[in-house]
Design a protein around this motif. Structure first.
Motif, short mmCIF file in Angstrom:
data_model
loop_
_atom_site.label_atom_id
_atom_site.label_comp_id
_atom_site.label_asym_id
_atom_site.label_seq_id
_atom_site.Cartn_x
_atom_site.Cartn_y
_atom_site.Cartn_z
N PRO A 18 0.82 -1.22 0.00
CA PRO A 18 0.00 0.00 0.00
C PRO A 18 0.85 1.27 0.00
O PRO A 18 1.88 1.35 0.67
N GLY A 19 0.41 2.24 -0.79
CA GLY A 19 1.02 3.56 -0.76
C GLY A 19 2.42 3.66 -1.32
O GLY A 19 3.07 4.70 -1.18
N ALA A 20 2.90 2.60 -1.97
CA ALA A 20 4.27 2.60 -2.50
C ALA A 20 4.26 2.73 -4.02
O ALA A 20 3.28 2.39 -4.69
N GLY A 21 5.37 3.19 -4.56
CA GLY A 21 5.53 3.33 -5.99
C GLY A 21 6.39 2.22 -6.58
O GLY A 21 6.32 1.08 -6.15
N HIS A 22 7.23 2.60 -7.53
CA HIS A 22 8.00 1.61 -8.30
C HIS A 22 9.27 1.15 -7.60
O HIS A 22 9.72 0.03 -7.81
N LEU A 23 9.85 2.01 -6.76
CA LEU A 23 11.17 1.69 -6.17
C LEU A 23 11.01 0.99 -4.82
O LEU A 23 11.50 1.46 -3.79
N LEU A 24 10.35 -0.15 -4.83
CA LEU A 24 10.06 -0.86 -3.58
C LEU A 24 11.30 -1.18 -2.74
O LEU A 24 11.24 -1.08 -1.52
N PRO A 25 12.44 -1.57 -3.33
CA PRO A 25 13.61 -1.86 -2.48
C PRO A 25 14.10 -0.66 -1.68
O PRO A 25 14.78 -0.82 -0.67
N LEU A 26 13.75 0.55 -2.14
CA LEU A 26 14.17 1.77 -1.43
C LEU A 26 13.01 2.44 -0.71
O LEU A 26 13.20 3.07 0.33
N GLU A 27 11.80 2.33 -1.25
CA GLU A 27 10.62 2.94 -0.61
C GLU A 27 10.09 2.10 0.55
O GLU A 27 9.59 2.65 1.53
N ALA A 28 10.15 0.80 0.41
CA ALA A 28 9.53 -0.09 1.40
C ALA A 28 10.39 -1.32 1.65
O ALA A 28 9.92 -2.45 1.53
N PRO A 29 11.66 -1.12 2.02
CA PRO A 29 12.56 -2.28 2.14
C PRO A 29 12.15 -3.28 3.20
O PRO A 29 12.26 -4.49 2.99
N ALA A 30 11.67 -2.80 4.35
CA ALA A 30 11.29 -3.73 5.42
C ALA A 30 10.07 -4.55 5.02
O ALA A 30 10.03 -5.77 5.25
N GLU A 31 9.09 -3.90 4.39
CA GLU A 31 7.90 -4.63 3.94
C GLU A 31 8.26 -5.64 2.86
O GLU A 31 7.78 -6.78 2.87
N LEU A 32 9.10 -5.21 1.91
CA LEU A 32 9.51 -6.11 0.85
C LEU A 32 10.29 -7.30 1.41
O LEU A 32 10.06 -8.45 1.01
N ALA A 33 11.18 -7.03 2.36
CA ALA A 33 11.96 -8.11 2.97
C ALA A 33 11.05 -9.10 3.69
O ALA A 33 11.29 -10.33 3.63
N ARG A 34 10.02 -8.61 4.36
CA ARG A 34 9.08 -9.52 5.04
C ARG A 34 8.36 -10.42 4.04
O ARG A 34 8.20 -11.61 4.28
N ILE A 35 7.93 -9.85 2.93
CA ILE A 35 7.23 -10.63 1.91
C ILE A 35 8.17 -11.69 1.32
O ILE A 35 7.79 -12.86 1.18
N ILE A 36 9.39 -11.28 1.00
CA ILE A 36 10.36 -12.24 0.45
C ILE A 36 10.67 -13.31 1.48
O ILE A 36 10.72 -14.51 1.17
N GLY A 37 10.89 -12.90 2.73
CA GLY A 37 11.23 -13.86 3.78
C GLY A 37 10.14 -14.90 4.00
O GLY A 37 10.44 -16.10 4.14
N ARG A 38 8.88 -14.46 4.00
CA ARG A 38 7.78 -15.41 4.18
C ARG A 38 7.70 -16.38 3.00
O ARG A 38 7.48 -17.58 3.18
N PHE A 39 7.90 -15.86 1.81
CA PHE A 39 7.84 -16.69 0.61
C PHE A 39 8.93 -17.75 0.62
O PHE A 39 8.68 -18.94 0.39
N VAL A 40 10.16 -17.34 0.92
CA VAL A 40 11.28 -18.30 0.90
C VAL A 40 11.16 -19.29 2.05
O VAL A 40 11.47 -20.48 1.88
N ALA A 41 10.70 -18.85 3.21
CA ALA A 41 10.48 -19.78 4.32
C ALA A 41 9.46 -20.86 3.95
O ALA A 41 9.63 -22.04 4.31
N ALA A 42 8.41 -20.47 3.23
CA ALA A 42 7.41 -21.44 2.79
C ALA A 42 8.01 -22.44 1.79
O ALA A 42 7.67 -23.63 1.81
N LEU A 43 8.91 -21.95 0.94
CA LEU A 43 9.59 -22.86 -0.01
C LEU A 43 10.42 -23.88 0.77
O LEU A 43 10.42 -25.07 0.42
N GLU A 44 11.13 -23.40 1.77
CA GLU A 44 11.99 -24.30 2.55
C GLU A 44 11.18 -25.33 3.32
O GLU A 44 11.67 -26.43 3.61
#
Length: 261
Positions: A233-259
């Motif tokens: 929500p409320g973010a633009g195109h540069l997610l790694p810089l605009e929302a790094p903590a949120e992006l990291a949480r999404i990636i972390g949950r996804f990779v944990a589910a893969l494992e």
């Protein structure tokens, strides 16, 4: 460190030393350090490998070789040289299109795909005027700051991130700056991405003006049937810089589910 691959020199940074690696591919105008804040959130759980595409950051800048297949071959060479046996590709914008092509080849060791505000596999249709504007967008500090404020972001960035974007955008080689809008953006890899067979998530900023949610819903999601979209929500195109903590949480949950599979 630098790796010689596919006829050029690719610079990369690494953090962490776990069994599963995240291979991070940056956007048009960025560099490996675009991912620093995201990597900082995840390096205790995963090995982080972030590359500079050819012509960007501290990588070599050959006169040509800037098609999606060339950028993919560079990244594949890095993965092979590092001997990564279990990894997840994470591609942002232009890097997302590169990641799609790599994943479509079903390489051994690839366990998942994260597409962050990705460029779709279909050609981006721009007028010649729009293409010329994009090709010159990173020509000066003033033009870059205009693009940051009016195109790339929806959230306010701190001064250090703004300066980093300006520096990285100015540093890009002229041939790399010209190749994305004039060549790689226009490439059609839709037939290839139908072969992607790993779990895939698409992370999009709600207010992204570059690769809009509506575009991804028509041009990307139907072509990668297993892909699931997450909207920040409320973010633009540069997610790694605009929302790094949120992006990291999404990636972390996804990779944990893969494992956990």
């Amino acid at each position: 460190m630098d790796i010689e691959t596919n006829g050029t020199r690719i610079h990369l940074t690494q953090q962490g030393s776990r069994a599963v690696a995240l291979v991070l591919l940056h956007y048009y105008g960025g560099s490996s350090r675009t991912w620093d804040a995201v990597a900082g959130e995840l390096s205790d759980r995963y090995r982080i490998v972030a590359t500079d595409h050819r012509g960007w950051g501290d990588s070599g800048a050959p006169a040509d070789g800037y098609r999606i297949a060339d950028l993919a071959a560079d990244a594949e060479g890095v993965i092979e040289t590092l001997g990564l046996r279990r990894y997840v590709l994470v591609g942002h914008s232009m890097g997302g299109k590169v990641a799609q092509l790599i994943a479509s080849r079903r390489p051994g060791g690839l366990e998942g795909l994260v597409l962050v505000a990705p460029s779709p596999p279909s050609p981006m249709l721009l007028s010649e005027e729009q293409r010329a504007t994009l090709a010159s967008a990173y020509g000066s500090r003033e033009s870059i700051e205009f693009v940051i404020d009016h195109v790339l972001t929806a959230r306010k960035l701190d001064a250090a991130y703004r300066e980093q974007i300006v520096e990285d955008s100015l540093k890009g080689a002229p041939q790399a700056k010209a190749a994305w809008p004039n060549v790689a953006m226009r490439e059609d890899i839709t037939a290839a991405v139908a072969s992607i067979d790993v779990p895939t998530i698409v992370v999009s900023g709600e207010l992204d003006q570059v690769d809009r949610i509506a575009t991804l819903e028509t041009e990307l999601l139907p072509r990668i049937p297993q892909a699931v979209m997450h909207i920040v929500p409320g973010a633009g195109h540069l997610l790694p810089l605009e929302a790094p903590a949120e992006l990291a949480r999404i990636i972390g949950r996804f990779v944990a589910a893969l494992e956990a599979r």
